[in-house]
Design a protein around this motif. Structure first.
Motif, PDB file in Angstrom:
ATOM      1  N   GLN A 150      38.458  43.570  45.085  1.00 32.37           N
ATOM      2  CA  GLN A 150      39.453  44.074  44.141  1.00 32.37           C
ATOM      3  C   GLN A 150      39.560  43.225  42.881  1.00 32.37           C
ATOM      4  N   TYR A 151      39.447  41.905  43.006  1.00 35.39           N
ATOM      5  CA  TYR A 151      39.628  41.058  41.831  1.00 35.39           C
ATOM      6  C   TYR A 151      38.546  41.295  40.780  1.00 35.39           C
ATOM      7  N   VAL A 152      37.356  41.735  41.216  1.00 40.57           N
ATOM      8  CA  VAL A 152      36.284  42.052  40.267  1.00 40.57           C
ATOM      9  C   VAL A 152      36.640  43.316  39.487  1.00 40.57           C
ATOM     10  N   LEU A 153      37.176  44.305  40.184  1.00 46.04           N
ATOM     11  CA  LEU A 153      37.610  45.532  39.502  1.00 46.04           C
ATOM     12  C   LEU A 153      38.729  45.225  38.506  1.00 46.04           C
ATOM     13  N   THR A 154      39.623  44.319  38.874  1.00 43.74           N
ATOM     14  CA  THR A 154      40.716  43.940  37.969  1.00 43.74           C
ATOM     15  C   THR A 154      40.177  43.233  36.728  1.00 43.74           C
ATOM     16  N   ALA A 155      39.205  42.327  36.935  1.00 40.35           N
ATOM     17  CA  ALA A 155      38.615  41.620  35.792  1.00 40.35           C
ATOM     18  C   ALA A 155      37.904  42.587  34.854  1.00 40.35           C
ATOM     19  N   ARG A 156      37.220  43.560  35.410  1.00 42.42           N
ATOM     20  CA  ARG A 156      36.550  44.564  34.560  1.00 42.42           C
ATOM     21  C   ARG A 156      37.570  45.422  33.828  1.00 42.42           C
ATOM     22  N   ALA A 157      38.660  45.745  34.500  1.00 39.46           N
ATOM     23  CA  ALA A 157      39.696  46.569  33.867  1.00 39.46           C
ATOM     24  C   ALA A 157      40.350  45.856  32.696  1.00 39.46           C
ATOM     25  N   LYS A 158      40.358  44.522  32.718  1.00 40.34           N
ATOM     26  CA  LYS A 158      40.914  43.744  31.620  1.00 40.34           C
ATOM     27  C   LYS A 158      39.972  43.675  30.427  1.00 40.34           C
ATOM     28  N   GLY A 159      38.766  44.220  30.564  1.00 37.41           N
ATOM     29  CA  GLY A 159      37.830  44.261  29.451  1.00 37.41           C
ATOM     30  C   GLY A 159      36.853  43.119  29.390  1.00 37.41           C
ATOM     31  N   LEU A 160      36.757  42.311  30.438  1.00 39.53           N
ATOM     32  CA  LEU A 160      35.795  41.210  30.446  1.00 39.53           C
ATOM     33  C   LEU A 160      34.373  41.749  30.534  1.00 39.53           C
ATOM     34  N   SER A 161      33.455  41.056  29.871  1.00 40.45           N
ATOM     35  CA  SER A 161      32.053  41.461  29.915  1.00 40.45           C
ATOM     36  C   SER A 161      31.489  41.221  31.311  1.00 40.45           C
ATOM     37  N   GLU A 162      30.358  41.879  31.603  1.00 44.68           N
ATOM     38  CA  GLU A 162      29.749  41.740  32.928  1.00 44.68           C
ATOM     39  C   GLU A 162      29.319  40.311  33.202  1.00 44.68           C
ATOM     40  N   ASN A 163      28.826  39.616  32.180  1.00 47.40           N
ATOM     41  CA  ASN A 163      28.402  38.227  32.383  1.00 47.40           C
ATOM     42  C   ASN A 163      29.583  37.331  32.744  1.00 47.40           C
ATOM     43  N   LYS A 164      30.733  37.530  32.060  1.00 47.25           N
ATOM     44  CA  LYS A 164      31.909  36.732  32.375  1.00 47.25           C
ATOM     45  C   LYS A 164      32.433  37.045  33.772  1.00 47.25           C
ATOM     46  N   VAL A 165      32.413  38.321  34.126  1.00 45.64           N
ATOM     47  CA  VAL A 165      32.855  38.709  35.470  1.00 45.64           C
ATOM     48  C   VAL A 165      31.945  38.099  36.516  1.00 45.64           C
ATOM     49  N   LEU A 166      30.654  38.141  36.255  1.00 44.59           N
ATOM     50  CA  LEU A 166      29.682  37.688  37.248  1.00 44.59           C
ATOM     51  C   LEU A 166      29.687  36.180  37.400  1.00 44.59           C
ATOM     52  N   TYR A 167      29.634  35.448  36.279  1.00 48.44           N
ATOM     53  CA  TYR A 167      29.455  34.001  36.346  1.00 48.44           C
ATOM     54  C   TYR A 167      30.768  33.210  36.327  1.00 48.44           C
ATOM     55  N   ARG A 168      31.860  33.826  35.848  1.00 45.97           N
ATOM     56  CA  ARG A 168      33.133  33.105  35.817  1.00 45.97           C
ATOM     57  C   ARG A 168      33.975  33.385  37.063  1.00 45.97           C
ATOM     58  N   HIS A 169      33.878  34.587  37.600  1.00 44.00           N
ATOM     59  CA  HIS A 169      34.724  34.960  38.736  1.00 44.00           C
ATOM     60  C   HIS A 169      33.921  35.104  40.037  1.00 44.00           C
ATOM     61  N   VAL A 170      32.844  35.871  39.993  1.00 48.66           N
ATOM     62  CA  VAL A 170      32.107  36.165  41.222  1.00 48.66           C
ATOM     63  C   VAL A 170      31.303  34.964  41.690  1.00 48.66           C
ATOM     64  N   PHE A 171      30.698  34.256  40.755  1.00 53.45           N
ATOM     65  CA  PHE A 171      29.734  33.214  41.113  1.00 53.45           C
ATOM     66  C   PHE A 171      30.344  32.148  42.016  1.00 53.45           C
ATOM     67  N   ARG A 172      31.538  31.662  41.676  1.00 48.03           N
ATOM     68  CA  ARG A 172      32.116  30.556  42.446  1.00 48.03           C
ATOM     69  C   ARG A 172      32.378  30.956  43.893  1.00 48.03           C
ATOM     70  N   ASN A 173      32.876  32.178  44.117  1.00 50.71           N
ATOM     71  CA  ASN A 173      33.161  32.615  45.479  1.00 50.71           C
ATOM     72  C   ASN A 173      31.879  32.960  46.240  1.00 50.71           C
ATOM     73  N   ALA A 174      30.923  33.574  45.551  1.00 50.47           N
ATOM     74  CA  ALA A 174      29.699  33.996  46.226  1.00 50.47           C
ATOM     75  C   ALA A 174      28.794  32.829  46.579  1.00 50.47           C
ATOM     76  N   VAL A 175      28.911  31.735  45.833  1.00 56.96           N
ATOM     77  CA  VAL A 175      27.998  30.619  46.026  1.00 56.96           C
ATOM     78  C   VAL A 175      28.469  29.673  47.135  1.00 56.96           C
ATOM     79  N   ILE A 176      29.671  29.887  47.675  1.00 55.50           N
ATOM     80  CA  ILE A 176      30.207  28.980  48.700  1.00 55.50           C
ATOM     81  C   ILE A 176      29.285  28.854  49.907  1.00 55.50           C
ATOM     82  N   PRO A 177      28.843  29.961  50.528  1.00 55.32           N
ATOM     83  CA  PRO A 177      27.941  29.785  51.687  1.00 55.32           C
ATOM     84  C   PRO A 177      26.602  29.167  51.326  1.00 55.32           C
TER      85      PRO A 177
END
Length: 257
Positions: A150-177
């Protein structure tokens, strides 16, 4: 009284076991470090790309290639590389044995680096190719799971670019494992599969030393290498737990008050 580790002298090599292990370390360190870093440096960007382009032709063909590489054992790939590029039946482009050339000490430092990389090319390729599949697919699946939250959909709804969504929000959580697996992956790259690679390419490292010690019943060397592997494994578990806490602040090992 202080505690002193005494591992004795090798029955077969007639050397102190500690000196023997230190002598063999450069080969195993070279294979392990190159395998570890190349696997992560290639697999993580490739996995991210596959997650972003999930279901595309690029995703399909890259999956086919990495799974084909995964299906080929490292020692079989090593033999194929020697036959093709090591003076076998086709091209004589790379040396077949040793970590460096015999005249390595007389070369300038730039030539020493080139000579070292020249000798390590085929062994590293044989060691690395099979490691791509697991890490790449783990990265892809981790990013796909985070992208659907859900937080990715919220970030996109705020108008953030795909790169910012991917590397600023998704990357930190996805890289944990992936990050928490760094220490374990390093140890696996450092020791796993090194025996056959070292044997095929005539690299005198720890894997070959341990195998020869068992065959020759060189018990001091066998016990010393087992002790070293066990100690390193315990240290790796500790580093893994500490890395987990540093990467994810939500994790804590403190007891509940």
């Amino acid at each position: 009284m202080g505690c002193q580790l005494r591992v004795g002298e090798s029955y077969y090599h007639h050397k102190k076991v500690v000196d023997l292990v230190i002598e063999k370390m450069p080969v195993s360190i070279s294979l392990g470090m190159w395998t570890f870093f190349l696997t992560y440096l290639i697999s993580i960007p490739l996995g991210i790309r596959k997650a972003v382009r999930h279901g595309s032709r690029f995703d399909m063909w890259s999956s086919t290639l990495i799974l084909a590489g995964y299906s080929i054992p490292g020692f079989v790939l090593g033999i194929m590389l020697i036959v093709l590029f090591g003076g076998g039946s086709f091209w004589d482009l790379f040396p077949m044995r040793g970590l460096v050339s015999d005249n390595w000490d007389t070369l300038p430092w730039t030539a020493q680096v080139i000579d070292y990389l020249w000798h390590m090319t085929l062994p590293i390729i044989a060691s690395v190719v099979g490691s791509f599949a697991v890490m790449t697919m783990l990265t892809k699946n981790s990013f796909l799971e985070e992208i659907s939250k859900q937080y990715v959909l919220t970030a996109r709804a705020k108008g953030l670019s795909e790169n910012k969504v991917l590397y600023r929000h998704v990357f930190r959580n996805a890289v944990i494992p992936l990050v928490t697996g760094f220490p374990g992956s390093f140890v696996a790259a450092f020791f796993s599969g090194s025996l056959l690679i070292e044997t095929i390419f005539s690299l005198d490292g720890l894997g070959l030393l341990g195998y020869e010690s068992v065959i020759n019943r060189d018990y001091p060397v066998v016990m010393a290498t087992l002790y070293f592997y066990t100690l390193l494994g315990l240290f790796t578990k500790l580093i893994t737990d500490l890395t987990y806490v540093l990467v994810d602040p939500r994790i804590t090992f403190d007891g509940a008050q």
